[in-house]
Write an enzyme that holds these catalytic residues in place. Structure first.
Site, PDB file in Angstrom:
ATOM      1  CG  ASP A  13      -2.086  -0.909   1.072  1.00 57.42           C
ATOM      2  OD1 ASP A  13      -2.359  -1.315  -0.064  1.00 57.42           O
ATOM      3  OD2 ASP A  13      -2.736  -1.215   2.090  1.00 57.42           O
TER       4      ASP A  13
ATOM      5  CE  LYS B 194      -8.046   0.357  -2.486  1.00 49.72           C
ATOM      6  NZ  LYS B 194      -7.142  -0.415  -1.619  1.00 49.72           N
TER       7      LYS B 194
ATOM      8  CG  MET C 297      -7.654   7.433   6.840  1.00 45.56           C
ATOM      9  SD  MET C 297      -8.527   6.082   6.035  1.00 45.56           S
ATOM     10  CE  MET C 297      -8.927   5.030   7.421  1.00 45.56           C
TER      11      MET C 297
HETATM   12  C1  LIG Z   1      -5.881   3.454   5.669  1.00 48.25           C
HETATM   13  S1  LIG Z   1      -5.474   3.861   7.321  1.00 48.25           S
HETATM   14  C2  LIG Z   1      -4.377   2.533   7.677  1.00 48.25           C
HETATM   15  C3  LIG Z   1      -4.125   2.359   9.147  1.00 48.25           C
HETATM   16  C4  LIG Z   1      -3.091   1.275   9.416  1.00 48.25           C
HETATM   17  N1  LIG Z   1      -3.619  -0.020   9.042  1.00 48.25           N
HETATM   18  C5  LIG Z   1      -2.653   1.259  10.874  1.00 48.25           C
HETATM   19  O1  LIG Z   1      -2.907   0.291  11.582  1.00 48.25           O
HETATM   20  O2  LIG Z   1      -2.010   2.252  11.309  1.00 48.25           O
HETATM   21  C6  LIG Z   1      -4.384   5.214   7.063  1.00 48.25           C
HETATM   22  C7  LIG Z   1      -4.445   6.224   8.209  1.00 48.25           C
HETATM   23  O3  LIG Z   1      -3.673   5.750   9.311  1.00 48.25           O
HETATM   24  C8  LIG Z   1      -3.079   6.841   9.976  1.00 48.25           C
HETATM   25  N2  LIG Z   1      -1.603   6.675   9.923  1.00 48.25           N
HETATM   26  C9  LIG Z   1      -0.936   5.651   9.346  1.00 48.25           C
HETATM   27  N3  LIG Z   1       0.398   5.779   9.559  1.00 48.25           N
HETATM   28  C10 LIG Z   1       0.555   6.912  10.289  1.00 48.25           C
HETATM   29  C11 LIG Z   1       1.684   7.585  10.837  1.00 48.25           C
HETATM   30  N4  LIG Z   1       2.927   7.117  10.705  1.00 48.25           N
HETATM   31  N5  LIG Z   1       1.481   8.732  11.531  1.00 48.25           N
HETATM   32  C12 LIG Z   1       0.216   9.225  11.711  1.00 48.25           C
HETATM   33  N6  LIG Z   1      -0.882   8.627  11.223  1.00 48.25           N
HETATM   34  C13 LIG Z   1      -0.725   7.490  10.524  1.00 48.25           C
HETATM   35  C14 LIG Z   1      -3.523   8.098   9.246  1.00 48.25           C
HETATM   36  O4  LIG Z   1      -4.684   8.575   9.905  1.00 48.25           O
HETATM   37  C15 LIG Z   1      -3.811   7.568   7.875  1.00 48.25           C
HETATM   38  O5  LIG Z   1      -4.718   8.396   7.171  1.00 48.25           O
END
Ligand SMILES: C[S@@+](CC[C@H](N)C(=O)[O-])C[C@H]1O[C@@H](n2cnc3c(N)ncnc32)[C@H](O)[C@@H]1O
Length: 268
Positions: free
Chosen positions: A43, A65, A176
Site C-alpha cells: 500500500d 490508493k 484518516m
Molecule cells: C488506511 S489507514 C491505515 C491504518 C493502518 N492499518 C494502521 O494500523 O495504522 C491510514 C491512516 O492511518 C493513519 N496513519 C498511518 N500511519 C501513520 C503515521 N505514521 N502517523 C500518523 N498517522 C498514521 C492516518 O490517519 C492515515 O490516514
C-alpha cells in the site's frame, strides 16, 4: 537442518503489518516473510525502506490508493493475490500499521476464504500505538481513561452517518481525520465533551519528519495539520502529556536565569 518455520510458504497469502514507518518497528516475522516472498503487494503508506527488505526474487507491486484515488481497484488486488497463490507463489500483502485496522483486510480475507486460498495475518504496530509512544501517553489510564476507541474520518460512500456513542472516559483515536477538524470538534462539543479536553494531532508518527500539535477541543478547529498521514487523539488520558508539553514550551520561552553562584565566563 532446522526448517525455517517463518519463511513464506508457497501457495499462501500473508496479510502483513508494516508498522507506522520506522523499519525497526517491523516484526521479525514480517521481515522474514518479506525476504522469502515471491510476490509483494504493498500500500501507499508503506515506506520505501520496508519495501526494500523484499528479497531479490520477489516481484514487488504497488497497489496503493491515495486520498481515495484508486490506482488499482480492490477487486484487482483480490485477483492478484488469488492468482499468484494458485501459481504456488508465496504472497505478502503488505499494509501500513496493523493489517486489521482500517485496512480493508475484512474484504481481502473474505475473497481469500471464498477462493479457498490459505492465508495468515501477521500483526503490525498500528499508528495509534506509535503516536501514543511519541507523546509518551498511555492510551488507557486507570484514573482517567477506561477504554480506547479507534475511529475513521473516512467511510465507505454507501454508509450512513456515523453511529458514534458518547463515551465517557475514553481515549479516542481518529484515523484518516481529513484536513479540517472543525466539524469533528463541533460534534464532540455538542455531544457533551468538555471544551478543555486535550487533543493532539500527530503527523507522520515514527518517521523522520514526525510532528505534534497540541490543542484543546475548543481550539481544535483552528489546527492546521502537518503532512499526511495524520492521526487525531483526544481524551483526558492525554492531559499529563499535554501539561508536559505546555511546561516545556514555557521553559523554552522563559529568559535564562543565572544561578547566584554561577559566574559568567567573561567575568572570571
Ligand atoms: C488506511 S489507514 C491505515 C491504518 C493502518 N492499518 C494502521 O494500523 O495504522 C491510514 C491512516 O492511518 C493513519 N496513519 C498511518 N500511519 C501513520 C503515521 N505514521 N502517523 C500518523 N498517522 C498514521 C492516518 O490517519 C492515515 O490516514
Amino acid at each position: 537442518m532446522v526448517a525455517d518455520v517463518s519463511a513464506a510458504a508457497k501457495g499462501k497469502v500473508y496479510l502483513v503489518g508494516a508498522g507506522p514507518g520506522d523499519p525497526e518497528l517491523l516484526t521479525l516475522k514480517a521481515a522474514t516473510l518479506l525476504r522469502s516472498a515471491g510476490l509483494v503487494l504493498y500500500d501507499d503508506l508503506v515506506p520505501p525502506a520496508v519495501i526494500a527488505m523484499a528479497g531479490r526474487q520477489a516481484l514487488v507491486v504497488s497497489v496503493g490508493k491515495r486520498c481515495g484515488v484508486k490506482h488499482v481497484q480492490q477487486a484487482e488486488i483480490h485477483t492478484l493475490m488469488i492468482e499468484a497463490a494458485r501459481q504456488n507463489l508465496s504472497v505478502v500483502r503488505l499494509k501500513s500499521g496493523d493489517p486489521l485496522v482500517f485496512g480493508r483486510a475484512a474484504e481481502e480475507m473474505d475473497a481469500l476464504r471464498a477462493a479457498d486460498v490459505p492465508f495468515e495475518v501477521v500483526p503490525g504496530i498500528t499508528a495509534a500505538f506509535a503516536a501514543a509512544a511519541l507523546i509518551g501517553c498511555s492510551l488507557t489510564d486507570r484514573r482517567t481513561a477506561s477504554s480506547v476507541e479507534f475511529y475513521t474520518g473516512h467511510k465507505a460512500a454507501d454508509q450512513g452517518p456515523s453511529q458514534e456513542s458518547p463515551a465517557e472516559a475514553a481515549t479516542r483515536v481518529v484515523y484518516m481525520p481529513g484536513r479540517s477538524f472543525r466539524s469533528f470538534a463541533e460534534d464532540r462539543l455538542q455531544a457533551g465533551d468538555a471544551a478543555d479536553l486535550p487533543c493532539c494531532v500527530i503527523s507522520r508518527a515514527a518517521q523522520p519528519e514526525q510532528s505534534i500539535q497540541w490543542s484543546t477541543l475548543s481550539e481544535l478547529g483552528g489546527v492546521v495539520p502537518g503532512p499526511a498521514p495524520v492521526l487525531l487523539l483526544t481524551g483526558w488520558a492525554l492531559a499529563p502529556a499535554a501539561a508536559r508539553d505546555a511546561g516545556e514550551r514555557a521553559n523554552d520561552s522563559a529568559p535564562l536565569s543565572v544561578a547566584p553562584d554561577c559566574v559568567p565566563a567573561h567575568d572570571l
